[in-house]
Design a protein around this motif. Structure first.
Motif, PDB file in Angstrom:
ATOM      1  N   MET A  67       0.835  -1.175   0.000  1.00 14.88           N
ATOM      2  CA  MET A  67       0.000   0.000   0.000  1.00 14.88           C
ATOM      3  C   MET A  67       0.888   1.249   0.000  1.00 14.88           C
ATOM      4  N   THR A  68       0.453   2.193  -0.755  1.00 12.89           N
ATOM      5  CA  THR A  68       1.171   3.471  -0.788  1.00 12.89           C
ATOM      6  C   THR A  68       0.348   4.535  -0.090  1.00 12.89           C
ATOM      7  N   PHE A  69       1.058   5.555   0.330  1.00 11.10           N
ATOM      8  CA  PHE A  69       0.414   6.682   0.974  1.00 11.10           C
ATOM      9  C   PHE A  69       0.564   7.908   0.095  1.00 11.10           C
ATOM     10  N   VAL A  70      -0.505   8.714   0.051  1.00  9.02           N
ATOM     11  CA  VAL A  70      -0.472   9.990  -0.656  1.00  9.02           C
ATOM     12  C   VAL A  70      -0.645  11.065   0.408  1.00  9.02           C
ATOM     13  N   THR A  71       0.336  11.957   0.495  1.00 11.73           N
ATOM     14  CA  THR A  71       0.274  13.060   1.443  1.00 11.73           C
ATOM     15  C   THR A  71      -0.170  14.296   0.684  1.00 11.73           C
ATOM     16  N   LYS A  72      -1.327  14.829   1.065  1.00  9.06           N
ATOM     17  CA  LYS A  72      -1.876  16.003   0.395  1.00  9.06           C
ATOM     18  C   LYS A  72      -1.644  17.222   1.278  1.00  9.06           C
ATOM     19  N   LEU A  73      -0.994  18.228   0.727  1.00 12.61           N
ATOM     20  CA  LEU A  73      -0.672  19.449   1.457  1.00 12.61           C
ATOM     21  C   LEU A  73      -1.454  20.610   0.853  1.00 12.61           C
ATOM     22  N   THR A  74      -2.124  21.376   1.692  1.00 15.67           N
ATOM     23  CA  THR A  74      -2.834  22.574   1.260  1.00 15.67           C
ATOM     24  C   THR A  74      -2.227  23.763   1.989  1.00 15.67           C
ATOM     25  N   PHE A  75      -1.823  24.767   1.233  1.00 16.35           N
ATOM     26  CA  PHE A  75      -1.220  25.983   1.773  1.00 16.35           C
ATOM     27  C   PHE A  75      -2.141  27.151   1.468  1.00 16.35           C
ATOM     28  N   GLN A  76      -2.383  28.010   2.458  1.00 13.66           N
ATOM     29  CA  GLN A  76      -3.206  29.205   2.268  1.00 13.66           C
ATOM     30  C   GLN A  76      -2.508  30.399   2.905  1.00 13.66           C
ATOM     31  N   SER A  77      -2.592  31.537   2.225  1.00 14.70           N
ATOM     32  CA  SER A  77      -1.986  32.759   2.754  1.00 14.70           C
ATOM     33  C   SER A  77      -2.592  33.974   2.074  1.00 14.70           C
ATOM     34  N   GLY A  78      -2.514  35.097   2.743  1.00 14.13           N
ATOM     35  CA  GLY A  78      -2.907  36.367   2.155  1.00 14.13           C
ATOM     36  C   GLY A  78      -1.754  37.009   1.389  1.00 14.13           C
ATOM     37  N   ASN A  79      -0.548  36.475   1.564  1.00 17.69           N
ATOM     38  CA  ASN A  79       0.639  36.992   0.893  1.00 17.69           C
ATOM     39  C   ASN A  79       1.014  36.040  -0.246  1.00 17.69           C
ATOM     40  N   ARG A  80       0.589  36.370  -1.455  1.00 19.89           N
ATOM     41  CA  ARG A  80       0.784  35.480  -2.600  1.00 19.89           C
ATOM     42  C   ARG A  80       2.253  35.217  -2.893  1.00 19.89           C
ATOM     43  N   TYR A  81       3.106  36.232  -2.765  1.00 15.92           N
ATOM     44  CA  TYR A  81       4.512  36.081  -3.113  1.00 15.92           C
ATOM     45  C   TYR A  81       5.237  35.168  -2.135  1.00 15.92           C
ATOM     46  N   GLU A  82       4.955  35.307  -0.849  1.00 10.79           N
ATOM     47  CA  GLU A  82       5.573  34.425   0.148  1.00 10.79           C
ATOM     48  C   GLU A  82       5.066  32.996  -0.033  1.00 10.79           C
ATOM     49  N   LEU A  83       3.780  32.848  -0.330  1.00  9.80           N
ATOM     50  CA  LEU A  83       3.196  31.530  -0.568  1.00  9.80           C
ATOM     51  C   LEU A  83       3.878  30.857  -1.753  1.00  9.80           C
ATOM     52  N   GLU A  84       4.001  31.566  -2.863  1.00  7.48           N
ATOM     53  CA  GLU A  84       4.647  31.013  -4.058  1.00  7.48           C
ATOM     54  C   GLU A  84       6.078  30.592  -3.762  1.00  7.48           C
ATOM     55  N   SER A  85       6.804  31.423  -3.041  1.00  9.80           N
ATOM     56  CA  SER A  85       8.194  31.137  -2.717  1.00  9.80           C
ATOM     57  C   SER A  85       8.313  29.879  -1.862  1.00  9.80           C
ATOM     58  N   GLN A  86       7.522  29.773  -0.803  1.00 16.33           N
ATOM     59  CA  GLN A  86       7.581  28.617   0.093  1.00 16.33           C
ATOM     60  C   GLN A  86       7.189  27.326  -0.631  1.00 16.33           C
ATOM     61  N   VAL A  87       6.113  27.375  -1.407  1.00 13.30           N
ATOM     62  CA  VAL A  87       5.635  26.173  -2.100  1.00 13.30           C
ATOM     63  C   VAL A  87       6.632  25.752  -3.178  1.00 13.30           C
ATOM     64  N   SER A  88       7.205  26.690  -3.903  1.00 14.53           N
ATOM     65  CA  SER A  88       8.202  26.360  -4.932  1.00 14.53           C
ATOM     66  C   SER A  88       9.442  25.738  -4.305  1.00 14.53           C
ATOM     67  N   ASP A  89       9.925  26.312  -3.207  1.00 15.58           N
ATOM     68  CA  ASP A  89      11.092  25.758  -2.513  1.00 15.58           C
ATOM     69  C   ASP A  89      10.807  24.343  -2.011  1.00 15.58           C
ATOM     70  N   LEU A  90       9.618  24.124  -1.459  1.00 14.18           N
ATOM     71  CA  LEU A  90       9.244  22.809  -0.959  1.00 14.18           C
ATOM     72  C   LEU A  90       9.162  21.798  -2.106  1.00 14.18           C
ATOM     73  N   HIS A  91       8.556  22.201  -3.207  1.00 12.39           N
ATOM     74  CA  HIS A  91       8.439  21.324  -4.378  1.00 12.39           C
ATOM     75  C   HIS A  91       9.826  20.907  -4.880  1.00 12.39           C
ATOM     76  N   GLU A  92      10.740  21.856  -4.980  1.00  9.17           N
ATOM     77  CA  GLU A  92      12.097  21.555  -5.432  1.00  9.17           C
ATOM     78  C   GLU A  92      12.792  20.600  -4.472  1.00  9.17           C
ATOM     79  N   MET A  93      12.644  20.809  -3.162  1.00 12.82           N
ATOM     80  CA  MET A  93      13.272  19.948  -2.170  1.00 12.82           C
ATOM     81  C   MET A  93      12.744  18.516  -2.268  1.00 12.82           C
TER      82      MET A  93
END
Length: 110
Positions: A1-27
């Motif tokens: 069995m495999t696991f799927v981890t679903k992450l949802t990020f929400q913020s009022g600061n679009r630029y900080e959100l984009e930066s954090q999610v992009s860095d996490l995706h790359e990592m």
């Protein structure tokens, strides 16, 4: 069995959100995990009335704000998903984590 981890990020600061999610995706990809996303949802616009006191009719101007959302999925690689779950994110970003167990096709519960 495999696991799927679903992450949802929400913020009022679009630029900080984009930066954090992009860095996490790359990592996650650099560590060899399969990562789907980030997927953007349409921004949600909210208006909140503000009152000077408890008496009706005496109001300040309404408070308007926008919430931006991004979603990522990590397939398999439980140790990487666990590492992401223990990461610290800025206070301006709300993170929700959902883990789903996927069973192979043809699998029966006994």
């Amino acid at each position: 069995m495999t696991f799927v981890t679903k992450l949802t990020f929400q913020s009022g600061n679009r630029y900080e959100l984009e930066s954090q999610v992009s860095d996490l995706h790359e990592m996650v990809e650099r560590k060899g995990a399969e990562c789907k996303g980030p997927h953007a949802s349409p921004p949600e616009h909210h208006t909140v009335p503000q009152y000077r006191n408890l008496a009706p009719g005496d109001e300040f101007a309404s408070w308007d704000y926008t919430v931006y959302s991004r979603k990522l999925e990590i397939h398999g690689n439980d140790h990487i998903a666990r590492e992401v779950g223990h990461m610290e994110f800025p206070e301006s970003i709300h993170v929700e984590i959902e883990v789903e167990q996927k069973k192979p096709l043809g699998h029966r519960n006994k």
